[in-house]
Scaffold this motif. Structure first.
Motif, mmCIF file in Angstrom:
data_model
loop_
_atom_site.group_PDB
_atom_site.id
_atom_site.type_symbol
_atom_site.label_atom_id
_atom_site.label_comp_id
_atom_site.label_asym_id
_atom_site.label_seq_id
_atom_site.Cartn_x
_atom_site.Cartn_y
_atom_site.Cartn_z
ATOM 1 N N LEU A 30 0.832 -1.201 0.000
ATOM 2 C CA LEU A 30 0.000 0.000 0.000
ATOM 3 C C LEU A 30 0.865 1.248 0.000
ATOM 4 C CD1 LEU A 30 -2.606 -1.116 2.686
ATOM 5 C CD2 LEU A 30 -2.841 -1.228 0.206
ATOM 6 N N ARG A 31 0.361 2.306 -0.609
ATOM 7 C CA ARG A 31 1.087 3.571 -0.580
ATOM 8 C C ARG A 31 1.089 4.130 0.838
ATOM 9 N NH1 ARG A 31 -1.368 6.960 -5.697
ATOM 10 N NH2 ARG A 31 -1.135 5.328 -7.285
ATOM 11 N N PRO A 32 2.151 4.855 1.207
ATOM 12 C CA PRO A 32 2.130 5.539 2.496
ATOM 13 C C PRO A 32 0.976 6.540 2.530
ATOM 14 C CG PRO A 32 4.314 5.637 1.499
ATOM 15 C CD PRO A 32 3.375 5.119 0.466
ATOM 16 N N PRO A 33 0.462 6.859 3.714
ATOM 17 C CA PRO A 33 -0.587 7.890 3.786
ATOM 18 C C PRO A 33 -0.080 9.188 3.152
ATOM 19 C CG PRO A 33 -0.234 6.816 5.919
ATOM 20 C CD PRO A 33 0.860 6.354 5.021
ATOM 21 N N ARG A 34 -1.000 9.962 2.585
ATOM 22 C CA ARG A 34 -0.601 11.219 1.942
ATOM 23 C C ARG A 34 0.077 12.150 2.943
ATOM 24 N NH1 ARG A 34 -2.323 12.571 -2.997
ATOM 25 N NH2 ARG A 34 -2.200 14.782 -2.496
ATOM 26 N N LYS A 35 -0.367 12.129 4.194
ATOM 27 C CA LYS A 35 0.211 13.013 5.200
ATOM 28 C C LYS A 35 1.657 12.619 5.470
ATOM 29 C CE LYS A 35 -0.538 14.766 9.886
ATOM 30 N NZ LYS A 35 -0.398 16.169 9.454
ATOM 31 N N GLY A 36 2.556 13.602 5.406
ATOM 32 C CA GLY A 36 3.957 13.346 5.735
ATOM 33 C C GLY A 36 4.793 12.825 4.592
ATOM 34 N N ARG A 37 4.254 12.783 3.370
ATOM 35 C CA ARG A 37 5.031 12.231 2.255
ATOM 36 C C ARG A 37 6.240 13.097 1.931
ATOM 37 N NH1 ARG A 37 1.862 11.328 -2.934
ATOM 38 N NH2 ARG A 37 1.069 13.397 -2.440
ATOM 39 N N THR A 38 7.334 12.434 1.556
ATOM 40 C CA THR A 38 8.589 13.114 1.228
ATOM 41 C C THR A 38 8.882 12.977 -0.256
ATOM 42 O OG1 THR A 38 9.490 12.641 3.428
ATOM 43 C CG2 THR A 38 11.064 13.229 1.698
ATOM 44 N N ALA A 39 9.203 14.089 -0.902
ATOM 45 C CA ALA A 39 9.608 14.091 -2.310
ATOM 46 C C ALA A 39 11.123 14.210 -2.403
ATOM 47 C CB ALA A 39 8.944 15.247 -3.049
ATOM 48 N N ILE A 40 11.678 13.747 -3.519
ATOM 49 C CA ILE A 40 13.114 13.820 -3.773
ATOM 50 C C ILE A 40 13.344 14.628 -5.042
ATOM 51 C CG2 ILE A 40 15.252 12.525 -4.048
ATOM 52 C CD1 ILE A 40 13.786 11.888 -1.423
ATOM 53 N N VAL A 41 14.265 15.589 -4.961
ATOM 54 C CA VAL A 41 14.618 16.414 -6.118
ATOM 55 C C VAL A 41 16.109 16.276 -6.376
ATOM 56 C CG1 VAL A 41 14.747 18.786 -7.017
ATOM 57 C CG2 VAL A 41 12.762 18.064 -5.662
ATOM 58 N N THR A 42 16.486 16.216 -7.648
ATOM 59 C CA THR A 42 17.902 16.212 -8.015
ATOM 60 C C THR A 42 18.071 17.057 -9.278
ATOM 61 O OG1 THR A 42 19.848 14.797 -8.348
ATOM 62 C CG2 THR A 42 17.810 14.096 -9.419
ATOM 63 N N ASP A 43 19.241 16.990 -9.896
ATOM 64 C CA ASP A 43 19.498 17.719 -11.142
ATOM 65 C C ASP A 43 19.903 16.725 -12.220
ATOM 66 O OD1 ASP A 43 22.581 17.495 -11.125
ATOM 67 O OD2 ASP A 43 22.127 18.337 -9.155
#
Length: 327
Positions: A30-43
């Motif tokens: 299952l996907r983690p709950p929407r609350k507290g989700r972390t995104a990753i950014v790079t170049d």
């Protein structure tokens, strides 16, 4: 010959194995709950293939393109026009320069992730000693609507890309942001990059020569083997032929791979090339027995190829990570 599809299939198998070692929602897929989700950014120096960026599991990943200037024309890394024009420019000796993305480019990405419901961002970038990209990310982070942790990876290429992909997997499993930042920082330090270039002219023009600058005169007639040491280009060896330089790459990878106390291959290896696909695939085949996963051949992103030149050949190494418990 390993293609990206084969490598990606192996990655998905690994993710399923990691999921099986977890508990609760993660183990059930299952996907983690929407609350507290972390995104990753790079170049775009991270060299993450388009196939990976387009995968549903990468919905929280963004790769900010870096500008490349050929003559007076500015291109965006990853576009077909640049892929066509860069080899021609390098072959003709046309001036090629690169630049960091603007803070505004990062701000736009951070804002879009906030609007998509993410509550924190980890932004992981090309060595700050090679580019001002990480500083641009820090400037944008100050104005972000949600917290942004900016990490200087001190590396580049798919060594950085692998760290980023692991971070995406960890975020998907619900690893706490503070813990994930620590893991990213440690994984970046444990990664390795070895490469060889036909000559040092492009690196000299771009000012990315690092600790090799004082040796330029003695390196005119060799095929230098280089590494990134603490985020700076450093000389490893100075063979006189391309064949010997390639052999030296194999030796360096073998030495690094045998350093581990873990039985069996413990490193994930990838090969970079630009304008030399046959040589890159041949090198990947020689390294396969040393790798814990299929060895993909990944075209150097334009922002790195602009400094390394046609015929550059590189290897990245990342240890197989220890699974991190979800929070």
């Amino acid at each position: 010959m390993v293609d990206i599809a084969e490598w990606q299939a192996a990655m998905l198998v690994r993710i399923r194995q990691l999921r099986a070692s977890q508990s609760g929602r993660v183990r059930l897929g299952l996907r983690p709950p929407r609350k507290g989700r972390t995104a990753i950014v790079t170049d775009s120096s991270a060299s993450i293939p388009a196939e990976v960026l387009a995968h549903p599991l990468a919905r929280g990943l963004r790769q900010v393109p870096m500008p490349v200037m050929i003559g007076d024309q500015i291109y965006t890394d990853g576009t077909p026009d640049l892929l066509r024009e860069l080899p021609l420019a390098l072959a003709a000796g046309t001036p090629v320069k690169t630049s960091r993305p603007s803070p505004g480019a990062f701000s736009a990405v951070y804002q879009s992730l906030a609007e998509a419901g993410f509550e924190q961002i980890i932004s992981v970038h090309l060595s700050g000693r090679l580019s001002g990209t990480v500083e641009a990310a820090r400037l944008a982070a100050r104005e972000s609507l949600i917290p942004v942790s900016v990490v200087d990876s001190h590396t580049a290429g798919f060594a950085l890309g692998t760290v980023v992909i692991d971070a995406v997997i960890g975020a998907g499993f619900g690893v706490a942001p503070d813990q994930l930042v620590s893991v990213v920082d440690a994984a970046s330090q444990d990664s390795g990059v070895f490469f060889t270039v036909p000559n040092l002219e492009q690196l000299r023009r771009g000012g990315r020569i690092g600790t090799v600058a004082g040796l330029l005169g003695s390196l005119l007639h060799v095929k230098p083997v280089l590494t990134l040491e603490d985020g700076v280009v450093s000389l490893v060896d100075r063979p006189r032929t391309t064949a010997r330089a390639t052999e030296r790459l194999v030796e360096l990878v073998r030495e690094a791979a045998q350093d581990s106390d873990t039985p069996g291959p413990s490193e994930r290896i990838a090969v970079h090339g630009f304008g030399n696909q046959e040589a890159a695939h041949e090198l990947a085949g020689r390294l396969q027995s040393l790798s814990a996963m299929p060895v993909p051949v990944i075209r150097l992103p334009a922002v790195l190829a602009a400094h390394l030149g046609l015929g550059a050949l590189g290897v990245t190494m990342n240890p197989v990570p220890t699974p991190q418990p979800a929070s």
